[in-house]
Design an enzyme around this catalytic site. Structure first.
Site, PDB file in Angstrom:
ATOM      1  N   GLY A  60     -19.704  -9.920 -11.190  1.00 47.61           N
ATOM      2  CA  GLY A  60     -18.783  -8.825 -10.861  1.00 47.61           C
ATOM      3  C   GLY A  60     -18.615  -7.846 -12.007  1.00 47.61           C
ATOM      4  O   GLY A  60     -19.207  -8.002 -13.087  1.00 47.61           O
ATOM      5  N   TYR A  86      -2.601  -9.992  -3.161  1.00 50.99           N
ATOM      6  CA  TYR A  86      -3.380 -10.155  -4.406  1.00 50.99           C
ATOM      7  C   TYR A  86      -2.444 -10.419  -5.581  1.00 50.99           C
ATOM      8  O   TYR A  86      -2.686 -11.311  -6.405  1.00 50.99           O
ATOM      9  CB  TYR A  86      -4.190  -8.874  -4.631  1.00 50.99           C
ATOM     10  CG  TYR A  86      -5.057  -8.862  -5.856  1.00 50.99           C
ATOM     11  CD1 TYR A  86      -6.181  -9.667  -5.943  1.00 50.99           C
ATOM     12  CD2 TYR A  86      -4.768  -8.022  -6.926  1.00 50.99           C
ATOM     13  CE1 TYR A  86      -6.989  -9.641  -7.069  1.00 50.99           C
ATOM     14  CE2 TYR A  86      -5.566  -7.983  -8.054  1.00 50.99           C
ATOM     15  CZ  TYR A  86      -6.680  -8.793  -8.117  1.00 50.99           C
ATOM     16  OH  TYR A  86      -7.478  -8.760  -9.232  1.00 50.99           O
ATOM     17  N   LYS A 106      -2.220 -13.677  -8.107  1.00 51.64           N
ATOM     18  CA  LYS A 106      -2.361 -13.533  -9.565  1.00 51.64           C
ATOM     19  C   LYS A 106      -1.117 -14.056 -10.295  1.00 51.64           C
ATOM     20  O   LYS A 106      -1.234 -14.673 -11.354  1.00 51.64           O
ATOM     21  CB  LYS A 106      -2.627 -12.067  -9.934  1.00 51.64           C
ATOM     22  CG  LYS A 106      -4.022 -11.604  -9.549  1.00 51.64           C
ATOM     23  CD  LYS A 106      -5.071 -12.327 -10.385  1.00 51.64           C
ATOM     24  CE  LYS A 106      -6.475 -11.903 -10.065  1.00 51.64           C
ATOM     25  NZ  LYS A 106      -7.478 -12.682 -10.810  1.00 51.64           N
ATOM     26  N   THR A 126      -5.237  -3.168 -16.602  1.00 46.37           N
ATOM     27  CA  THR A 126      -4.900  -2.058 -15.726  1.00 46.37           C
ATOM     28  C   THR A 126      -6.097  -1.767 -14.805  1.00 46.37           C
ATOM     29  O   THR A 126      -7.082  -2.512 -14.822  1.00 46.37           O
ATOM     30  CB  THR A 126      -4.548  -0.838 -16.615  1.00 46.37           C
ATOM     31  OG1 THR A 126      -3.915   0.125 -15.808  1.00 46.37           O
ATOM     32  CG2 THR A 126      -5.768  -0.252 -17.291  1.00 46.37           C
ATOM     33  N   ASN A 127      -6.084  -0.678 -14.020  1.00 43.55           N
ATOM     34  CA  ASN A 127      -7.203  -0.374 -13.121  1.00 43.55           C
ATOM     35  C   ASN A 127      -8.491  -0.184 -13.928  1.00 43.55           C
ATOM     36  O   ASN A 127      -8.500   0.572 -14.899  1.00 43.55           O
ATOM     37  CB  ASN A 127      -6.919   0.911 -12.329  1.00 43.55           C
ATOM     38  CG  ASN A 127      -5.849   0.710 -11.269  1.00 43.55           C
ATOM     39  OD1 ASN A 127      -4.935  -0.087 -11.439  1.00 43.55           O
ATOM     40  ND2 ASN A 127      -5.966   1.432 -10.174  1.00 43.55           N
ATOM     41  N   ARG A 186     -18.609   9.258  -2.899  1.00 44.96           N
ATOM     42  CA  ARG A 186     -18.372  10.297  -1.888  1.00 44.96           C
ATOM     43  C   ARG A 186     -18.765  11.675  -2.418  1.00 44.96           C
ATOM     44  O   ARG A 186     -19.358  12.490  -1.715  1.00 44.96           O
ATOM     45  CB  ARG A 186     -16.903  10.281  -1.462  1.00 44.96           C
ATOM     46  CG  ARG A 186     -16.667  11.100  -0.223  1.00 44.96           C
ATOM     47  CD  ARG A 186     -15.307  10.851   0.415  1.00 44.96           C
ATOM     48  NE  ARG A 186     -14.986   9.441   0.465  1.00 44.96           N
ATOM     49  CZ  ARG A 186     -13.819   8.928   0.037  1.00 44.96           C
ATOM     50  NH1 ARG A 186     -12.873   9.709  -0.410  1.00 44.96           N
ATOM     51  NH2 ARG A 186     -13.593   7.646   0.107  1.00 44.96           N
TER      52      ARG A 186
HETATM   53  O1  GFB Z   1      -8.105   2.447  -6.827  1.00 44.95           O
HETATM   54  P1  GFB Z   1      -7.206   2.199  -5.681  1.00 44.95           P
HETATM   55  O2  GFB Z   1      -7.835   1.698  -4.443  1.00 44.95           O
HETATM   56  O3  GFB Z   1      -6.131   1.181  -6.239  1.00 44.95           O
HETATM   57  O4  GFB Z   1      -6.438   3.550  -5.292  1.00 44.95           O
HETATM   58  P2  GFB Z   1      -4.555   0.963  -6.441  1.00 44.95           P
HETATM   59  C1  GFB Z   1      -5.790   4.351  -6.227  1.00 44.95           C
HETATM   60  C2  GFB Z   1      -5.297   5.633  -5.593  1.00 44.95           C
HETATM   61  O5  GFB Z   1      -6.416   6.469  -5.290  1.00 44.95           O
HETATM   62  C3  GFB Z   1      -4.512   5.493  -4.302  1.00 44.95           C
HETATM   63  C4  GFB Z   1      -6.291   7.016  -3.986  1.00 44.95           C
HETATM   64  O6  GFB Z   1      -3.417   6.402  -4.315  1.00 44.95           O
HETATM   65  C5  GFB Z   1      -5.524   5.912  -3.233  1.00 44.95           C
HETATM   66  O7  GFB Z   1      -4.916   6.439  -2.056  1.00 44.95           O
HETATM   67  N1  GFB Z   1      -7.622   7.348  -3.458  1.00 44.95           N
HETATM   68  C6  GFB Z   1      -8.080   8.583  -3.157  1.00 44.95           C
HETATM   69  C7  GFB Z   1      -8.620   6.490  -3.195  1.00 44.95           C
HETATM   70  N2  GFB Z   1      -9.317   8.538  -2.670  1.00 44.95           N
HETATM   71  C8  GFB Z   1      -9.701   7.229  -2.713  1.00 44.95           C
HETATM   72  C9  GFB Z   1     -10.902   6.550  -2.346  1.00 44.95           C
HETATM   73  O8  GFB Z   1     -11.889   7.114  -1.917  1.00 44.95           O
HETATM   74  N3  GFB Z   1     -10.919   5.196  -2.542  1.00 44.95           N
HETATM   75  C10 GFB Z   1      -9.832   4.521  -3.036  1.00 44.95           C
HETATM   76  N4  GFB Z   1      -9.918   3.183  -3.214  1.00 44.95           N
HETATM   77  N5  GFB Z   1      -8.681   5.140  -3.352  1.00 44.95           N
HETATM   78  C11 GFB Z   1      -5.333  -1.491  -6.356  1.00 44.95           C
HETATM   79  C12 GFB Z   1      -4.818  -2.763  -5.730  1.00 44.95           C
HETATM   80  O9  GFB Z   1      -4.392  -0.549  -6.092  1.00 44.95           O
HETATM   81  O10 GFB Z   1      -5.425  -1.597  -7.768  1.00 44.95           O
HETATM   82  C13 GFB Z   1      -5.509  -3.935  -6.227  1.00 44.95           C
HETATM   83  O11 GFB Z   1      -4.856  -2.625  -4.324  1.00 44.95           O
HETATM   84  C14 GFB Z   1      -5.746  -3.948  -7.721  1.00 44.95           C
HETATM   85  O12 GFB Z   1      -4.790  -5.065  -5.861  1.00 44.95           O
HETATM   86  C15 GFB Z   1      -6.174  -2.601  -8.240  1.00 44.95           C
HETATM   87  O13 GFB Z   1      -4.604  -4.374  -8.393  1.00 44.95           O
HETATM   88  C16 GFB Z   1      -6.222  -2.555  -9.760  1.00 44.95           C
HETATM   89  O14 GFB Z   1      -4.253   1.234  -7.865  1.00 44.95           O
HETATM   90  O15 GFB Z   1      -3.722   1.702  -5.461  1.00 44.95           O
END
Ligand code: GFB
Length: 313
Positions: free
Chosen positions: A14, A137, A141, A165-166, A188
């Site tokens: 991963g 999730y 954790k 963090t992310n 995209r």
């Molecule tokens: O990265 P993401 O999926 O994680 O989304 P989270 C972050 C933000 O980006 C959200 C926006 O506000 C989404 O609505 N966004 C815009 C998008 N366009 C896109 C897109 O094309 N793809 C995605 N994925 N988002 C995750 C958690 O939350 O963070 C997990 O669900 C984990 O559990 C991870 O902890 C670190 O920060 O919202």
């Protein structure tokens, strides 16, 4: 860790695990164990026990987890809860029983309450309700963190916990629906450029802010903590910087070289409104991030272009 210590990295295919293996090998560690899923099923306790008895790892990094972006988390709570509990409930007790010297368990900053004070300090854990889109999730954790802390308290097992963090970087999941925001947008926007589209839709409102850490920096921090931190308290790993999703989108558009229009699809969730962590604890231990967001995106984009035809999309 010594250069010839037996070091087991769970989840080495991963994003995070592969970065830890890369970093260990580049730093001259010669006995890094990183079996594939086919070679070792981490949710099968019998298999894991036999493997640990045979290979006798001294240090364990738990980077194996079911992970995904906001949509995957929001729509598959059963899988996020069960798979993560299974992996950690197998690896943590077996590591202790098989005499592992030290273990590092990786959580996530989504363990913190949705509306907690920003930047988020480690002490915010369990101080309020979680963000609903990633509650499953986060609960898995938190259970992993509590299990490590319980082993440390009750049996003196040196299990430490880091909260990244992310993350983003090479080997990420670039699937259009399951990925996190950086790989999701990269794909995209690249496809929009290739197809000469004038407009694309991104999720949510674009107003939430996030903090992003390049995965090689996380790997560096994990090895640093394995070598220098023995505390029972969790440690945040991030940059301390935040950016709105709209500004992040602009940055990726610039780097890809696509000048079309972004439409915000508000039928998709925003998730937590703001998330940036306080990294003063990690800094005080002597660690700082090295790769800024623009550089990290450049590195990730060039990796994506090179591997576009062969990766998880
Ligand atoms: O990265 P993401 O999926 O994680 O989304 P989270 C972050 C933000 O980006 C959200 C926006 O506000 C989404 O609505 N966004 C815009 C998008 N366009 C896109 C897109 O094309 N793809 C995605 N994925 N988002 C995750 C958690 O939350 O963070 C997990 O669900 C984990 O559990 C991870 O902890 C670190 O920060 O919202």
């Amino acid at each position: 860790m010594n250069k010839d210590s037996a070091i087991f990295v769970a989840g080495a295919r991963g994003l995070v695990g592969s970065a830890i293996v890369r970093r260990l090998q580049a730093s001259g560690y010669t006995n890094v164990l990183y079996p594939s899923r086919q070679e070792l099923d981490l949710s099968d306790a019998d298999q894991v026990k036999k493997y640990f008895e045979g290979m006798k790892p001294e240090y364990v990094f738990i980077a194996a987890a079911k992970v995904g972006g906001i949509l995957a988390n929001n729509t598959q709570p059963v899988e996020f809860l069960l798979e993560n509990l299974k992996i950690q409930n197998t690896l943590i007790p077996i590591s202790y029983e098989c005499g592992v010297k030290k273990l590092l368990f990786l959580g996530s900053t989504c363990i913190y309450p949705k509306f907690c004070e920003q930047p988020i300090k480690e002490s915010a854990l369990l101080s309020g309700p979680l963000e609903p889109t990633n509650e499953a999730y986060a609960i898995a954790k938190i259970a992993g963190i509590k299990l490590c802390q319980a082993y440390k308290k009750e049996y003196g097992f040196n299990a430490i916990c880091a909260q990244p963090t992310n993350l983003y970087g090479p080997n990420d999941n670039f699937s259009s629906t399951g990925s996190h925001v950086i790989p999701g947008l990269m794909r995209r926007i690249m496809e929009a450029k290739e197809a000469k589209l004038e407009k694309i839709a991104c999720w949510g409102t674009g107003t939430p802010t996030r903090e992003f850490l390049f995965v090689d920096d996380l790997a560096d921090a994990c090895i640093f903590l394995m070598d220098s931190y023995d505390g029972i308290d969790i440690v945040n790993v991030g940059t301390g910087d935040e950016i709105s999703i709209a500004d992040l989108t602009k940055l990726i558009c610039e780097q890809v070289g696509w000048e079309g229009e972004i439409e915000w699809d508000t039928s998709k969730p925003d998730g937590t409104p703001r998330k940036v962590c306080d990294i003063s604890k990690l800094k005080s231990l002597g660690w700082n991030p090295k790769v800024d967001l623009a550089k990290g995106i450049e590195l990730t984009l060039s990796w994506f272009k090179e591997h576009q035809n062969s990766i998880r999309t």
